[in-house]
Write a protein that holds these residues in place. Sequence first.
Motif, PDB file in Angstrom:
ATOM      1  N   PHE A 141       0.838  -1.200   0.000  1.00 35.26           N
ATOM      2  CA  PHE A 141       0.000   0.000   0.000  1.00 35.26           C
ATOM      3  C   PHE A 141       0.872   1.249   0.000  1.00 35.26           C
ATOM      4  O   PHE A 141       0.639   2.190  -0.765  1.00 35.26           O
ATOM      5  CB  PHE A 141      -0.910   0.022   1.214  1.00 35.26           C
ATOM      6  N   LEU A 187      -3.556  -1.694  -5.218  1.00 32.07           N
ATOM      7  CA  LEU A 187      -4.475  -1.361  -4.136  1.00 32.07           C
ATOM      8  C   LEU A 187      -5.681  -2.291  -4.119  1.00 32.07           C
ATOM      9  O   LEU A 187      -6.139  -2.715  -3.047  1.00 32.07           O
ATOM     10  CB  LEU A 187      -4.924   0.092  -4.261  1.00 32.07           C
ATOM     11  N   ASN A 188      -6.192  -2.621  -5.279  1.00 27.93           N
ATOM     12  CA  ASN A 188      -7.356  -3.505  -5.332  1.00 27.93           C
ATOM     13  C   ASN A 188      -7.006  -4.927  -4.901  1.00 27.93           C
ATOM     14  O   ASN A 188      -7.873  -5.664  -4.434  1.00 27.93           O
ATOM     15  CB  ASN A 188      -7.943  -3.513  -6.744  1.00 27.93           C
ATOM     16  N   LYS A 191      -6.169  -4.757  -0.709  1.00 28.03           N
ATOM     17  CA  LYS A 191      -7.307  -4.482   0.176  1.00 28.03           C
ATOM     18  C   LYS A 191      -7.915  -5.766   0.716  1.00 28.03           C
ATOM     19  O   LYS A 191      -8.545  -5.772   1.785  1.00 28.03           O
ATOM     20  CB  LYS A 191      -8.366  -3.640  -0.530  1.00 28.03           C
ATOM     21  N   ASN A 192      -7.717  -6.878  -0.015  1.00 30.01           N
ATOM     22  CA  ASN A 192      -8.271  -8.163   0.420  1.00 30.01           C
ATOM     23  C   ASN A 192      -7.488  -8.776   1.576  1.00 30.01           C
ATOM     24  O   ASN A 192      -7.952  -9.727   2.206  1.00 30.01           O
ATOM     25  CB  ASN A 192      -8.291  -9.137  -0.761  1.00 30.01           C
ATOM     26  N   THR A 205      -5.314   0.049   6.789  1.00 28.57           N
ATOM     27  CA  THR A 205      -6.476  -0.838   6.852  1.00 28.57           C
ATOM     28  C   THR A 205      -7.128  -0.906   5.477  1.00 28.57           C
ATOM     29  O   THR A 205      -6.738  -0.182   4.548  1.00 28.57           O
ATOM     30  CB  THR A 205      -7.508  -0.297   7.856  1.00 28.57           C
ATOM     31  N   LYS A 206      -8.122  -1.743   5.356  1.00 30.14           N
ATOM     32  CA  LYS A 206      -8.881  -1.783   4.105  1.00 30.14           C
ATOM     33  C   LYS A 206      -9.534  -0.431   3.852  1.00 30.14           C
ATOM     34  O   LYS A 206      -9.629   0.027   2.700  1.00 30.14           O
ATOM     35  CB  LYS A 206      -9.946  -2.880   4.163  1.00 30.14           C
ATOM     36  N   VAL A 209      -7.038   1.809   2.231  1.00 28.25           N
ATOM     37  CA  VAL A 209      -6.839   1.441   0.826  1.00 28.25           C
ATOM     38  C   VAL A 209      -7.977   1.991  -0.031  1.00 28.25           C
ATOM     39  O   VAL A 209      -7.748   2.585  -1.092  1.00 28.25           O
ATOM     40  CB  VAL A 209      -6.736  -0.088   0.670  1.00 28.25           C
ATOM     41  N   LEU A 210      -9.220   1.831   0.427  1.00 25.92           N
ATOM     42  CA  LEU A 210     -10.358   2.347  -0.330  1.00 25.92           C
ATOM     43  C   LEU A 210     -10.289   3.869  -0.456  1.00 25.92           C
ATOM     44  O   LEU A 210     -10.616   4.437  -1.507  1.00 25.92           O
ATOM     45  CB  LEU A 210     -11.663   1.926   0.340  1.00 25.92           C
ATOM     46  N   ALA A 229     -15.092   2.989  -5.029  1.00 25.41           N
ATOM     47  CA  ALA A 229     -14.292   2.791  -3.821  1.00 25.41           C
ATOM     48  C   ALA A 229     -14.822   3.636  -2.675  1.00 25.41           C
ATOM     49  O   ALA A 229     -14.904   3.181  -1.526  1.00 25.41           O
ATOM     50  CB  ALA A 229     -12.824   3.129  -4.104  1.00 25.41           C
ATOM     51  N   LEU A 233     -16.456   2.256   0.971  1.00 29.70           N
ATOM     52  CA  LEU A 233     -16.001   2.686   2.294  1.00 29.70           C
ATOM     53  C   LEU A 233     -17.138   3.311   3.092  1.00 29.70           C
ATOM     54  O   LEU A 233     -17.325   3.003   4.273  1.00 29.70           O
ATOM     55  CB  LEU A 233     -14.834   3.670   2.158  1.00 29.70           C
TER      56      LEU A 233
END
Length: 559
Positions: A141, A187-188, A191-192, A205-206, A209-210, A229, A233
């Motif tokens: 990230f 990033l996509n 995020k997982n 955190t996720k 990232v979003l 995105a 969020l």
Amino acid sequence: MNKLIKYICTISILIFIQSCDDKYLERLPLDSPSSETFFANETELEMAVTGVYNRLWYKTQGAVWFLSFDFASDDGWDRNGSALQALGRGEQNADNGYTNGFWSEFYRAINRVNYITSGSEELREKMDPEKYDRLVGEARFLRAYFYAYLAELYGDVPLVISTLTLDESQTPRTAKSEVIDYVLSELNEVKNYLPLNVTEKGRVTKGTVLALISRVALWNERWEESASAAKELMDSGTYQIDPDYSGMFTFAGDNSPEVIMRIQFLRGVQTHNTPRDFLSRMALGHSNKKLPQDFVDTFDCIDGLPIDKSPLYDPQNPFENRDPRMDYNIVVPGSRLVNWTFETHKDSTQTWEFLGDEMIRVPNVEAQHAYASFTGYLFRKHVDVADYPTNVGASDQNLTIFRLGEVMLNYAEAKVEMNELDETVYQVLNDIRGRESVQMPIIASGKTQDELRNIVRKERRTELGIEGFRYFDIRRWRIAENVIPGPVRGRVNRYGAGGWLNTPPTIDPMGTPNYDNISNADEMVVIETRAFNPARDYLWPIPRIELETNTALTQNPGY
């Protein structure tokens, strides 16, 4: 004789050892990690990832890096005769220390991530694989984060995602579009691997990232990706609008429901001097970084109308009946700053000092000090009075780099640009404007695309002031060539002059003031005259030293 015997014995032993094991002398360091064995365990991976986070501490021209951009925009100015000030005047070149610094600092951070991703894969089998993916995901990230900024600042940049040998060091620039493709793809994926929220503050955190996906996609006109995105969020329910706008930018912001991520500081480890830069001389500050009259006048009145149209605006009492975010962002004359009333007119030789419940008149340093606020205003955002007086020059207040308010405005802008003017656009705008500490009038539905575009752009300037976004906004909207050139003005501040403009400036739909038709505009302080060359200045120069050491690089036009 004894010395000779010892010498012969020593030589014999060394010859014997070498004959037994040619690698005996190739010993690894005992007092520090070795590149040959690093990533032997989970602790070493955590250390390496922490080393990447530490690059967020980068400070330049006396400011934390992400705050510094806006001092070269129409919202700010750097008093020091610095490379940052030269950037604001459009005088940067390939030797500019400010613009060069970001290249070296961000690539240093990227190299740290490349070292992790290139050398730690075997560790995944030796530790909890989910934790491995999370830690490496945080590092990836941050690599994407730094690449996003490099691409916005320099355009095409070398895309290096693994450690390089010396033979591979001559690396050409990669097209900006490819860099952004890579950033969003990374990033996509990562995020997982990340949770929506964590108890350890400051970690990616996720949600972080979003938020970055929504920002990067917006900056690059990938509207659908940005809106998607941002919506994911917002719909997660993990973050909420904070009713206390100003509290987000103090120590209390660590617990704000709106804050997604803050840079972590700790006294004795790393601090910053934002209070010293922003505070007045009487409050032990240096007033290095300050704002022009332009930024003050962009704030509407409490009826939602600009100051040139609102009946609530009084030119002789210009700070009354204004959007509360003006006071949360700015120290205006007549307001309290720490223990004093902030007064900047040259005739204000005395001011009020607050001593508990008592007020006394004292000499006013701000009125005549050669290095007090030249424009008559100071920034209030990002400063907590708790740092006064001991820690003005060494604050460990954490600084916000991602929050829900920005993500919501990203969503609104992306939807407007797609001409999807549904109720969700009005909802996010009014949720921001309606927070308890602000309570500005709602934006009524039924606006055209152009009307909403201007509303969103003005709202970004008002809501996100001095958070590091304005510099990028005026460039991606291609209005820098209109709002940067010309004088940087402060308040009317001449001896014997009344102190205020006779009439309000004309405010355009995006909130930009024009002072051409004001009868006493010539009494305003002019601290600098800026220029902007649209054929050159939308990109930064590639550092000269980089061109000399990496001959595969080419320079941006005009440099």
